[in-house]
Design a protein around this motif. Structure first.
Motif, PDB file in Angstrom:
ATOM      1  N   ASP A 170      28.149  10.979  19.619  1.00 36.67           N
ATOM      2  CA  ASP A 170      29.362  11.547  19.013  1.00 36.67           C
ATOM      3  C   ASP A 170      29.023  12.667  18.032  1.00 36.67           C
ATOM      4  N   ARG A 171      28.016  12.431  17.230  1.00 37.92           N
ATOM      5  CA  ARG A 171      27.663  13.392  16.178  1.00 37.92           C
ATOM      6  C   ARG A 171      27.090  14.684  16.767  1.00 37.92           C
ATOM      7  N   GLN A 172      26.312  14.562  17.814  1.00 35.00           N
ATOM      8  CA  GLN A 172      25.628  15.721  18.366  1.00 35.00           C
ATOM      9  C   GLN A 172      26.450  16.486  19.410  1.00 35.00           C
ATOM     10  N   ASN A 173      27.576  15.906  19.798  1.00 31.08           N
ATOM     11  CA  ASN A 173      28.437  16.545  20.806  1.00 31.08           C
ATOM     12  C   ASN A 173      29.889  16.537  20.334  1.00 31.08           C
ATOM     13  N   PRO A 174      30.159  17.215  19.218  1.00 31.40           N
ATOM     14  CA  PRO A 174      31.501  17.146  18.623  1.00 31.40           C
ATOM     15  C   PRO A 174      32.573  17.869  19.420  1.00 31.40           C
ATOM     16  N   GLN A 175      32.165  18.629  20.444  1.00 27.55           N
ATOM     17  CA  GLN A 175      33.138  19.378  21.235  1.00 27.55           C
ATOM     18  C   GLN A 175      34.025  18.466  22.066  1.00 27.55           C
ATOM     19  N   GLN A 176      33.574  17.232  22.304  1.00 25.09           N
ATOM     20  CA  GLN A 176      34.379  16.258  23.034  1.00 25.09           C
ATOM     21  C   GLN A 176      34.336  14.922  22.310  1.00 25.09           C
ATOM     22  N   ASP A 189      39.449  16.219  32.408  1.00 31.77           N
ATOM     23  CA  ASP A 189      40.465  17.074  31.787  1.00 31.77           C
ATOM     24  C   ASP A 189      41.399  17.667  32.845  1.00 31.77           C
ATOM     25  N   SER A 190      40.829  18.128  33.943  1.00 31.95           N
ATOM     26  CA  SER A 190      41.639  18.713  35.010  1.00 31.95           C
ATOM     27  C   SER A 190      42.530  17.664  35.667  1.00 31.95           C
TER      28      SER A 190
END
Length: 340
Positions: A318-324, A79-80
């Protein structure tokens, strides 16, 4: 680049990202446990994703299929870089690490490694972090660097080392920290270029040698020398996985030191040469299982590609880490390769 080659490259980059996350999440429940502790909690070993046991002071903060700070920090780095035209802005990167750490209560929940924690606490307090970074020999530098290796081709060794060192310096500035991080990123670069497994390991060591000269000298053991030992063990025990893991633990080490976990991860990738086998072996290895898994499976993912991931593993991540959304980083990394 024709479309077929572009699609193949995209699949391998996706393999790195999901490999990192899978190795991290599968290894999370057994993090910093001995083999005997693992067997008491999981009598048949880790065979699938598990929720962090309440008896594991670190893993207890995570649910089944959730990845830890290893992958979260890897994505923060990307991201940075994206926000700064693929150049390292140390202030921006440090602030992103701090914002994330505060959002997940990383300081209170003992989520951060000791070197990163010390450096970030110094930055948070407005102090110079060099007192922490110049002595940092733990693996926070290497656990999060694998995706950076996707930005380069093997003919860009100086550029890869320069970027790895600039990123790593925010929290770790020692010779082994630079070396270990460059070894993981370098292994990904070589695997992505479809080098054979021996050549991947050679290129990882080459990157480590180039980076080591730039760091503060320490007393720590050489990750490159430990890797050579790990590869010797792998070749001598290729038909006996139990003997491989025993010797790897006892002679190379699987702890949080760069000099143990980086060569152990690369030896595991070399030994298994397969995403699924690699992830499960790392999760049952003992020691810093989530970090060794994140590094090792990322390298296997670079070599094999996302399409080799077992069915359902990617969707669980994907399902368990929806923040990314990991797939969005594939497009960004493909674009970044043309800007460096």
């Amino acid at each position: 680049m024709d479309q077929l080659k572009q699609d193949r490259l995209a699949d391998r980059i996706k393999g790195v990202l999901y490999g990192q996350a899978v190795g991290d999440a599968l290894g999370m429940p057994t993090e910093l446990w001995s083999v005997s502790q693992i067997r008491r909690q999981f009598p048949v070993g880790i065979r699938d994703f598990e929720t962090g046991p309440r008896t594991n002071a670190i893993a207890m903060n995570y649910l089944r299929g959730q990845y830890t700070d290893d992958t979260s920090q890897a994505l923060i780095i990307l991201d940075s870089l994206r926000a700064n035209q693929w150049q390292v802005n140390p202030t921006d990167l440090a602030q992103r690490f701090l914002t994330w750490a505060e959002s997940v209560h990383a300081f209170e929940h003992n989520i951060l490694g000791p070197s990163s924690k010390a450096a970030l606490l110094a930055i948070q307090a407005g102090r110079d972090p060099q007192s922490a970074t110049k002595t940092a020999v733990t693996n926070g530098c290497a656990m999060r660097i694998a995706p950076v290796g996707t930005l380069f081709t093997p003919d860009q060794l100086p550029e890869l080392v320069s970027l790895v060192v600039a990123i790593t310096r925010v929290t770790h500035a020692t010779d082994v920290a630079f070396s270990g991080a460059a070894m993981i990123a370098g292994a990904v670069t070589a695997a992505l270029a479809d080098y054979d497994w021996s050549a991947v390991m050679d290129w990882a060591s080459l990157a480590g040698d180039a980076a080591k000269r730039l760091g503060t000298p320490t007393w720590a053991a050489s990750p490159q020398a430990r890797l050579r030992l790990g590869l010797e063990i792998a070749r001598a025990t290729q038909d006996d996985v139990g003997e491989f893991t025993r010797q790897l633990r006892e002679l190379v080490g699987t702890g949080t030191a760069v000099s143990e976990s980086v060569p152990a991860a690369l030896a595991v990738a070399y030994y298994t040469q397969d995403i699924r086998r690699c992830a499960l072996l790392a999760a049952n290895l003992g020691g810093d299982t989530d970090t060794i898994g994140a590094m090792a499976v990322a390298v296997c993912g670079a070599k094999q590609g996302y399409h080799h991931l077992p069915m359902g593993w990617g969707s669980l991540i994907d399902r368990q880490n929806p923040q990314q959304h990991l797939t969005t980083y594939v497009t960004a990394l493909l674009a970044g390769r043309h800007q460096l």
